[in-house]
Design a protein around this motif. Sequence first.
Motif, PDB file in Angstrom:
ATOM      1  N   ILE A  38      50.443  27.931  44.103  1.00  0.00           N
ATOM      2  CA  ILE A  38      49.830  26.699  43.385  1.00  0.00           C
ATOM      3  C   ILE A  38      49.008  25.740  43.545  1.00  0.00           C
ATOM      4  O   ILE A  38      47.945  25.884  43.178  1.00  0.00           O
ATOM      5  CB  ILE A  38      51.695  26.051  42.415  1.00  0.00           C
ATOM      6  CG1 ILE A  38      52.394  27.114  41.532  1.00  0.00           C
ATOM      7  CG2 ILE A  38      50.789  25.196  41.434  1.00  0.00           C
ATOM      8  CD1 ILE A  38      53.747  26.851  40.992  1.00  0.00           C
ATOM      9  N   GLY A  39      49.848  25.326  45.092  1.00  0.00           N
ATOM     10  CA  GLY A  39      49.060  24.256  45.249  1.00  0.00           C
ATOM     11  C   GLY A  39      47.475  24.740  45.903  1.00  0.00           C
ATOM     12  O   GLY A  39      46.705  24.277  45.965  1.00  0.00           O
ATOM     13  N   SER A  40      47.884  26.443  46.300  1.00  0.00           N
ATOM     14  CA  SER A  40      46.778  27.015  46.859  1.00  0.00           C
ATOM     15  C   SER A  40      45.534  26.941  45.754  1.00  0.00           C
ATOM     16  O   SER A  40      44.059  27.453  46.225  1.00  0.00           O
ATOM     17  CB  SER A  40      46.580  27.866  47.424  1.00  0.00           C
ATOM     18  OG  SER A  40      47.204  28.624  46.628  1.00  0.00           O
ATOM     19  N   GLY A  41      45.756  27.367  44.589  1.00  0.00           N
ATOM     20  CA  GLY A  41      44.585  27.243  43.495  1.00  0.00           C
ATOM     21  C   GLY A  41      43.939  26.472  43.088  1.00  0.00           C
ATOM     22  O   GLY A  41      42.744  26.353  42.886  1.00  0.00           O
ATOM     23  N   GLY A  42      44.404  24.632  43.815  1.00  0.00           N
ATOM     24  CA  GLY A  42      43.395  23.771  43.683  1.00  0.00           C
ATOM     25  C   GLY A  42      42.502  23.458  42.363  1.00  0.00           C
ATOM     26  O   GLY A  42      44.236  23.440  41.457  1.00  0.00           O
ATOM     27  N   LEU A  43      41.759  22.789  42.095  1.00  0.00           N
ATOM     28  CA  LEU A  43      41.001  22.345  40.274  1.00  0.00           C
ATOM     29  C   LEU A  43      40.834  24.219  39.553  1.00  0.00           C
ATOM     30  O   LEU A  43      41.468  23.375  38.336  1.00  0.00           O
ATOM     31  CB  LEU A  43      40.099  22.005  40.492  1.00  0.00           C
ATOM     32  CG  LEU A  43      39.822  20.798  39.407  1.00  0.00           C
ATOM     33  CD1 LEU A  43      40.325  20.581  39.168  1.00  0.00           C
ATOM     34  CD2 LEU A  43      38.533  20.417  39.564  1.00  0.00           C
ATOM     35  N   LEU A  44      39.866  24.832  40.353  1.00  0.00           N
ATOM     36  CA  LEU A  44      40.273  26.344  39.538  1.00  0.00           C
ATOM     37  C   LEU A  44      40.455  26.876  39.545  1.00  0.00           C
ATOM     38  O   LEU A  44      40.263  28.240  39.378  1.00  0.00           O
ATOM     39  CB  LEU A  44      38.928  26.119  39.178  1.00  0.00           C
ATOM     40  CG  LEU A  44      37.302  24.394  38.780  1.00  0.00           C
ATOM     41  CD1 LEU A  44      35.786  24.950  38.688  1.00  0.00           C
ATOM     42  CD2 LEU A  44      38.023  24.807  37.248  1.00  0.00           C
ATOM     43  N   GLY A  45      41.306  27.659  40.363  1.00  0.00           N
ATOM     44  CA  GLY A  45      41.769  28.587  40.872  1.00  0.00           C
ATOM     45  C   GLY A  45      41.027  29.453  42.041  1.00  0.00           C
ATOM     46  O   GLY A  45      39.600  29.541  42.241  1.00  0.00           O
ATOM     47  N   LYS A  46      41.509  30.220  42.404  1.00  0.00           N
ATOM     48  CA  LYS A  46      41.184  31.489  43.800  1.00  0.00           C
ATOM     49  C   LYS A  46      40.159  32.345  42.438  1.00  0.00           C
ATOM     50  O   LYS A  46      39.402  33.457  42.819  1.00  0.00           O
ATOM     51  CB  LYS A  46      41.960  32.346  43.954  1.00  0.00           C
ATOM     52  CG  LYS A  46      42.411  31.002  45.282  1.00  0.00           C
ATOM     53  CD  LYS A  46      43.804  31.708  46.545  1.00  0.00           C
ATOM     54  CE  LYS A  46      44.094  30.831  47.012  1.00  0.00           C
ATOM     55  NZ  LYS A  46      45.289  31.711  47.684  1.00  0.00           N
ATOM     56  N   GLY A  47      40.457  32.520  41.497  1.00  0.00           N
ATOM     57  CA  GLY A  47      40.027  33.839  40.322  1.00  0.00           C
ATOM     58  C   GLY A  47      40.793  34.914  39.864  1.00  0.00           C
ATOM     59  O   GLY A  47      41.376  34.756  40.610  1.00  0.00           O
ATOM     60  N   TYR A  48      41.030  35.639  38.892  1.00  0.00           N
ATOM     61  CA  TYR A  48      41.448  36.589  38.529  1.00  0.00           C
ATOM     62  C   TYR A  48      42.006  36.777  39.358  1.00  0.00           C
ATOM     63  O   TYR A  48      40.209  38.159  39.306  1.00  0.00           O
ATOM     64  CB  TYR A  48      41.221  36.612  36.462  1.00  0.00           C
ATOM     65  CG  TYR A  48      42.414  37.247  36.206  1.00  0.00           C
ATOM     66  CD1 TYR A  48      43.287  37.692  35.641  1.00  0.00           C
ATOM     67  CD2 TYR A  48      41.343  39.036  36.073  1.00  0.00           C
ATOM     68  CE1 TYR A  48      44.621  37.864  35.347  1.00  0.00           C
ATOM     69  CE2 TYR A  48      42.177  39.648  34.902  1.00  0.00           C
ATOM     70  CZ  TYR A  48      43.957  39.699  35.110  1.00  0.00           C
ATOM     71  OH  TYR A  48      44.604  40.130  34.062  1.00  0.00           O
ATOM     72  N   LEU A  49      43.351  38.284  39.339  1.00  0.00           N
ATOM     73  CA  LEU A  49      43.284  38.871  40.409  1.00  0.00           C
ATOM     74  C   LEU A  49      43.468  38.654  41.722  1.00  0.00           C
ATOM     75  O   LEU A  49      43.226  39.430  42.404  1.00  0.00           O
ATOM     76  CB  LEU A  49      42.859  40.377  40.047  1.00  0.00           C
ATOM     77  CG  LEU A  49      42.327  41.177  38.652  1.00  0.00           C
ATOM     78  CD1 LEU A  49      42.246  42.017  38.312  1.00  0.00           C
ATOM     79  CD2 LEU A  49      44.203  40.820  38.294  1.00  0.00           C
ATOM     80  N   GLU A  50      42.300  37.940  41.837  1.00  0.00           N
ATOM     81  CA  GLU A  50      42.468  37.177  43.555  1.00  0.00           C
ATOM     82  C   GLU A  50      42.717  36.246  44.244  1.00  0.00           C
ATOM     83  O   GLU A  50      42.755  35.631  45.688  1.00  0.00           O
ATOM     84  CB  GLU A  50      40.708  36.106  43.410  1.00  0.00           C
ATOM     85  CG  GLU A  50      39.086  37.226  43.094  1.00  0.00           C
ATOM     86  CD  GLU A  50      39.270  38.839  43.849  1.00  0.00           C
ATOM     87  OE1 GLU A  50      39.668  37.981  45.007  1.00  0.00           O
ATOM     88  OE2 GLU A  50      38.740  38.960  43.306  1.00  0.00           O
ATOM     89  N   GLY A  51      43.881  36.447  43.642  1.00  0.00           N
ATOM     90  CA  GLY A  51      45.323  34.860  44.614  1.00  0.00           C
ATOM     91  C   GLY A  51      46.190  35.906  45.462  1.00  0.00           C
ATOM     92  O   GLY A  51      46.186  37.550  45.521  1.00  0.00           O
ATOM     93  N   THR A  52      45.908  35.339  47.024  1.00  0.00           N
ATOM     94  CA  THR A  52      46.425  36.025  48.140  1.00  0.00           C
ATOM     95  C   THR A  52      47.762  36.160  48.204  1.00  0.00           C
ATOM     96  O   THR A  52      48.471  36.805  48.501  1.00  0.00           O
ATOM     97  CB  THR A  52      45.509  35.365  49.592  1.00  0.00           C
ATOM     98  OG1 THR A  52      46.260  33.882  48.942  1.00  0.00           O
ATOM     99  CG2 THR A  52      44.647  35.512  49.604  1.00  0.00           C
ATOM    100  N   GLN A  53      48.545  35.106  47.253  1.00  0.00           N
ATOM    101  CA  GLN A  53      49.310  34.702  47.579  1.00  0.00           C
ATOM    102  C   GLN A  53      50.479  35.887  46.079  1.00  0.00           C
ATOM    103  O   GLN A  53      51.218  36.698  46.682  1.00  0.00           O
ATOM    104  CB  GLN A  53      50.310  33.377  46.556  1.00  0.00           C
ATOM    105  CG  GLN A  53      50.089  32.585  48.356  1.00  0.00           C
ATOM    106  CD  GLN A  53      50.888  32.123  49.510  1.00  0.00           C
ATOM    107  OE1 GLN A  53      50.383  32.585  50.543  1.00  0.00           O
ATOM    108  NE2 GLN A  53      52.273  32.102  48.894  1.00  0.00           N
ATOM    109  N   THR A  54      50.011  36.099  45.683  1.00  0.00           N
ATOM    110  CA  THR A  54      50.264  36.637  44.145  1.00  0.00           C
ATOM    111  C   THR A  54      49.568  38.550  44.408  1.00  0.00           C
ATOM    112  O   THR A  54      50.711  38.994  44.799  1.00  0.00           O
ATOM    113  CB  THR A  54      49.554  37.160  43.152  1.00  0.00           C
ATOM    114  OG1 THR A  54      49.847  35.991  42.710  1.00  0.00           O
ATOM    115  CG2 THR A  54      49.598  38.173  42.239  1.00  0.00           C
ATOM    116  N   LYS A  55      48.660  38.868  45.201  1.00  0.00           N
ATOM    117  CA  LYS A  55      48.310  40.128  45.875  1.00  0.00           C
ATOM    118  C   LYS A  55      48.967  41.017  47.389  1.00  0.00           C
ATOM    119  O   LYS A  55      49.319  41.665  47.162  1.00  0.00           O
ATOM    120  CB  LYS A  55      47.023  40.323  46.113  1.00  0.00           C
ATOM    121  CG  LYS A  55      45.961  41.431  46.824  1.00  0.00           C
ATOM    122  CD  LYS A  55      44.777  41.450  47.568  1.00  0.00           C
ATOM    123  CE  LYS A  55      44.124  40.213  46.133  1.00  0.00           C
ATOM    124  NZ  LYS A  55      42.720  40.253  45.997  1.00  0.00           N
TER     125      LYS A  55
END
Length: 424
Positions: free
Chosen positions: A288-305
């Motif tokens: 959640i913290g790494s997403g910042g203000l606008l996020g990394k972009g759809y399907l671009e989350g490294t923690q998720t990926k």
Amino acid sequence: MRESDIHINRVDWIAVSIYFLLVTIGWFNIYAAVYDSQVEKSIFDFSINSGKQLVWIGTAIALITLIMVADFRFFENLSLIIYGIFLILLILTPFIGKEVNGQILSIGFGDFRIQPGEFAKFATALALAKVMERPTFDLSKGKFQAIAFGVLMLPVLLILLQPDTGTAMVYFSLLLMFYREGLPQWYYMLGIGFVAITLLALGIENNLYLAIAILGLMGILIFLGKKSWQRIIAFSLIGIGLIAYIYSIDFVVSKLPEHQQNRIMVLFNPDIDPLGVGWNVTQSKIAIGSGGLLGKGYLEGTQTKFDFVPEQHTDFIFCTLGEEFGWVGSLIVIGLFTGLLYRLVVMAERQKNRFSRIYGYCVISILLFHFMINIAMTIGLFPVVGIPLPFFSYGGSSLWSFTVLLFIFIKFDSSRASQLGRIN
């Protein structure tokens, strides 16, 4: 104009629209939670969770259709029967259910399984509305309090036998409805006091300090009030009782399953085992913290990926949103939930009979509890208790139960003109 047309015109389309927005956003996030860039399966692929969730969404729409075409009296007239059916299913679950991680939560055949504890929420809401609908039902009186608490506690006790502490906790959210219907405020003051003492007892390493503080507080209350033996005895007994309670907490916690003990430990000391029991919450907060203000972009989350967060498509689905859409995306979804809850309060207050109003506040209570606790879990403000985010988390039982819970009330609201002249 036919009655059915009137009902369609009276459907609260704001609430319906928010529901479908949340379900749709949740579906895209479920796909993001299981997305694998090496394989790149379609969101519609039935072999992955997003495809399976699409099936649940389709069947949820079928349930919505059945609810909206049914006569609103059907749910009221059969409310106690529905309640009884789910009590029987809860009784049978430990004997015929499937065990997963030491819990027996679901029953069914093959891959088709449901969790009676999830569906019993709307059944309990209907039953409470039914027994409390009479104008003479007064929650300020002990007799009626016993009836209401009896209806509430039966499913709770049966769910605790599974054991499923998280789901059992949800039922206590219905105390919010009790407050609206007149349960004396001292119940809530007492409850808040016990919660505070429990948290202090769990958070303070040496309970002796808390015991001394309680004795000191009782002494001050005795000193400040009118001196009498009755007062001295009463406050002394209260102090002794509280001290006995705080020392019994450790014993009760020691009897909980090991994973539940670990979750309580992590709440008060998140860094106690960051690679073990604290892993889920730590990684969720990082996502959640790494997403910042606008996020990394759809399907671009490294923690998720890279699957850093276990159970991310269910209990921790919110951290997918936070990582990929950031603070803004999270705020939009929180705003949608808040808007839905506000809309439901408006709907509840405009009901023409007590049954519909009580059921409406049950819906509000359950959704509010799930919403608040699930997000609090993902950011480390509450122990991980396995509570899904409504309309967002993956799972058929979760989506179906929340859909039925919500749309029964939407049906009641759309039929409120037909309820004029009934007992209020």
